[in-house]
Design a protein around this motif. Structure first.
Motif, mmCIF file in Angstrom:
data_model
loop_
_atom_site.group_PDB
_atom_site.id
_atom_site.type_symbol
_atom_site.label_atom_id
_atom_site.label_comp_id
_atom_site.label_asym_id
_atom_site.label_seq_id
_atom_site.Cartn_x
_atom_site.Cartn_y
_atom_site.Cartn_z
ATOM 1 N N ILE A 150 4.430 -1.481 9.295
ATOM 2 C CA ILE A 150 4.782 -0.787 8.139
ATOM 3 C C ILE A 150 4.655 0.671 8.175
ATOM 4 C CG2 ILE A 150 4.600 -0.839 5.563
ATOM 5 C CD1 ILE A 150 2.762 -3.516 6.420
ATOM 6 N N LYS A 151 6.011 1.335 8.168
ATOM 7 C CA LYS A 151 5.955 2.506 8.597
ATOM 8 C C LYS A 151 6.534 3.453 7.603
ATOM 9 C CE LYS A 151 6.109 2.206 13.721
ATOM 10 N NZ LYS A 151 5.063 3.249 13.996
ATOM 11 N N SER A 152 5.704 4.418 7.226
ATOM 12 C CA SER A 152 6.275 5.468 6.260
ATOM 13 C C SER A 152 6.126 6.816 6.633
ATOM 14 C CB SER A 152 5.456 5.457 4.932
ATOM 15 O OG SER A 152 5.564 4.107 4.426
ATOM 16 N N GLY A 153 7.378 7.239 7.797
ATOM 17 C CA GLY A 153 7.269 8.395 8.240
ATOM 18 C C GLY A 153 6.276 8.453 9.518
ATOM 19 N N LEU A 170 10.936 7.806 5.706
ATOM 20 C CA LEU A 170 10.295 9.248 4.926
ATOM 21 C C LEU A 170 8.891 9.130 4.877
ATOM 22 C CD1 LEU A 170 13.191 10.082 2.291
ATOM 23 C CD2 LEU A 170 12.439 11.296 4.445
ATOM 24 N N PRO A 171 8.079 10.257 4.848
ATOM 25 C CA PRO A 171 6.874 10.234 4.743
ATOM 26 C C PRO A 171 6.551 9.997 3.160
ATOM 27 C CG PRO A 171 7.336 12.406 5.272
ATOM 28 C CD PRO A 171 8.595 11.409 5.321
ATOM 29 N N LEU A 172 5.231 9.533 2.860
ATOM 30 C CA LEU A 172 4.982 9.548 1.555
ATOM 31 C C LEU A 172 4.803 10.745 0.714
ATOM 32 C CD1 LEU A 172 1.888 7.081 1.894
ATOM 33 C CD2 LEU A 172 4.511 6.578 1.664
ATOM 34 N N GLY A 173 5.185 10.813 -0.365
ATOM 35 C CA GLY A 173 4.930 11.828 -1.623
ATOM 36 C C GLY A 173 6.241 12.766 -1.530
ATOM 37 N N VAL A 174 7.515 12.296 -1.042
ATOM 38 C CA VAL A 174 8.607 12.981 -0.853
ATOM 39 C C VAL A 174 9.519 12.800 -2.044
ATOM 40 C CG1 VAL A 174 10.774 13.594 0.436
ATOM 41 C CG2 VAL A 174 8.643 13.217 1.609
ATOM 42 N N ILE A 175 9.907 11.296 -2.230
ATOM 43 C CA ILE A 175 10.665 10.682 -3.244
ATOM 44 C C ILE A 175 10.091 9.727 -3.890
ATOM 45 C CG2 ILE A 175 12.892 11.553 -2.012
ATOM 46 C CD1 ILE A 175 13.104 8.554 -1.135
ATOM 47 N N ALA A 233 0.792 -1.292 0.082
ATOM 48 C CA ALA A 233 0.010 0.022 0.075
ATOM 49 C C ALA A 233 0.971 1.452 -0.103
ATOM 50 C CB ALA A 233 -0.977 0.035 1.321
ATOM 51 N N PRO A 234 1.810 1.387 0.665
ATOM 52 C CA PRO A 234 2.786 2.688 0.736
ATOM 53 C C PRO A 234 2.946 3.045 -0.563
ATOM 54 C CG PRO A 234 3.454 1.358 2.795
ATOM 55 C CD PRO A 234 2.437 0.513 1.879
ATOM 56 N N GLU A 235 3.651 1.901 -1.392
ATOM 57 C CA GLU A 235 4.315 2.273 -2.587
ATOM 58 C C GLU A 235 3.106 2.637 -3.688
ATOM 59 O OE1 GLU A 235 6.170 -1.535 -4.124
ATOM 60 O OE2 GLU A 235 6.948 -1.919 -2.171
ATOM 61 N N VAL A 236 1.987 2.060 -3.408
ATOM 62 C CA VAL A 236 1.009 2.526 -4.519
ATOM 63 C C VAL A 236 0.570 4.000 -4.287
ATOM 64 C CG1 VAL A 236 -1.198 2.152 -5.242
ATOM 65 C CG2 VAL A 236 0.201 0.177 -4.661
#
Length: 374
Positions: free
Chosen positions: A256-259, A279-284, A222-225
């Protein structure tokens, strides 16, 4: 989820498969609508791979003919003695747990549908429950009931939250989702800043998460999508995504952690915490989410927070202070524990808080252990 079920037909396997495809189709349509609101129509690679993953899961649910031969006649005779008629029966395993699909109706009158789980469970020697999407009553109209083997663990969960300075809108969003293969997924998303803009960003991530899970996709992807979607629309407001996927069949939890902020596991008075750098989502473009697996035991608690909770503490070692607060709490109900943690942290800010604050608490108990007063 409201899904029009198919009850007629000679082949129960065909009916069951068609129903699952209908459910998945509805979820995919809602996902497409969310993409539309984001002005985004792609992510072909991820969508195709996840669709294949879901179809493979459905195809794995093959009928068990041996169980049918052993139990079908016994079940039909016992139900007939209660004036319950049956026409189709299907035995399969989903994630290692027995699932039975049976079409049933009454000659006249009605019964609560839980009589099916009681009678059939006694015959097959399993603790069964009627799936929540099924009717509560058996009536004269034929209906396809789904009986599922209960998980090894039961759980109770709750939340406590407050917006910055008691504003009307919080920039934090959360969700609890129970899947049909006995997983409980809890997640927090924190939009950058506070108020309506942050709420819209984090809320859209939670909307996506819920439909993503409903479609049967692999939650670890999910984080990748979501990250691809945010990058594509040149989003200037990154969001965090913190997911805990609890398998109630085994007690295993995937974090599963994104920031995301720190997560805690409380076992009696011992508290462990997990606070990776991500890092949070939407950065790189190429996001790497932190992943960690742990085993939960009877009586454990899983606690997730947004960063506003830790940031409210006027200490250098904020995580250790949170460990102290959690380990010292006497509360056993998840609702009261979440409220206690929030209030203890707010104590240091007086009547105001500088950021949105959210606490999620899940307690897990083995069904075979002694009954607890929760």
């Amino acid at each position: 989820m409201e899904v029009k079920r198919i009850n007629k037909g000679d082949d129960v396997v065909e009916n069951f498969t068609r129903n699952k495809i209908l459910e998945m189709s509805d979820s995919l349509k809602r996902l497409a609508a969310i993409y539309g609101r984001w002005n985004f129509g792609g992510i072909i690679k991820n969508q195709l791979s996840e669709s294949a993953y879901t179809l493979e899961k459905i195809m794995d649910m093959r009928p068990d003919d041996n169980l049918y031969k052993i139990y079908a006649n016994k079940i039909k005779k016992k139900l007939a003695s209660k004036q319950i008629q049956t026409s189709d029966m299907f035995f399969t395993y989903n994630n290692g747990k027995l699932k039975i699909i049976i079409t049933a109706w009454m000659k006249n009158g009605c019964y609560k549908s839980e009589i099916l789980s009681d009678i059939i469970g006694n015959i097959v020697g399993k603790d069964l429950v009627v799936a929540s999407e099924c009717k509560n009553l058996i009536s004269v109209a034929p209906f396809e009931y789904i009986l599922k083997e209960t998980a090894e663990y039961n759980c109770i969960y709750s939340k406590a939250m407050i917006s910055k300075n008691k504003e009307d809108i919080s920039g934090d969003s959360y969700t609890f989702v129970r899947t049909d293969d006995n997983h409980l997924i809890m997640a927090i998303s924190d939009g950058m800043g506070t108020g309506a803009v942050a709420a819209a960003d984090s809320g859209s991530v939670m909307d996506f998460m819920e439909e993503y899970v409903a479609a049967g996709f692999d939650i670890t992807k999910a984080p990748e999508v979501i990250n691809e979607a945010l990058i594509y629309r040149h989003n200037d407001c990154p969001v965090t995504l913190d997911i805990s996927d609890v398998d109630l069949n085994t007690g295993k939890v995937k974090m599963i952690k994104s920031g995301g902020a720190v997560t805690f596991i409380k076992r009696k008075n011992i508290v462990k915490y997990y606070f990776p750098s991500s890092l949070p989502l939407g950065v790189i473009d190429d996001i790497t989410s932190y992943r960690q697996e742990e085993m939960l035991c009877d009586g454990d608690y899983l606690i997730m927070i947004s960063d506003g909770v830790a940031d409210s503490l006027p200490f250098y070692d904020k995580e250790k202070q949170l460990v102290r607060i959690i380990s010292e709490t006497k509360e056993e109900k998840p609702e009261r524990m979440a409220e206690h943690i929030l209030e203890e942290c707010r104590y240091y800010n007086g009547i105001s808080n500088k950021d949105d604050m959210t606490v999620l608490v899940l307690g897990i108990w083995n069904r075979k252990s002694l009954q607890r007063e929760i």
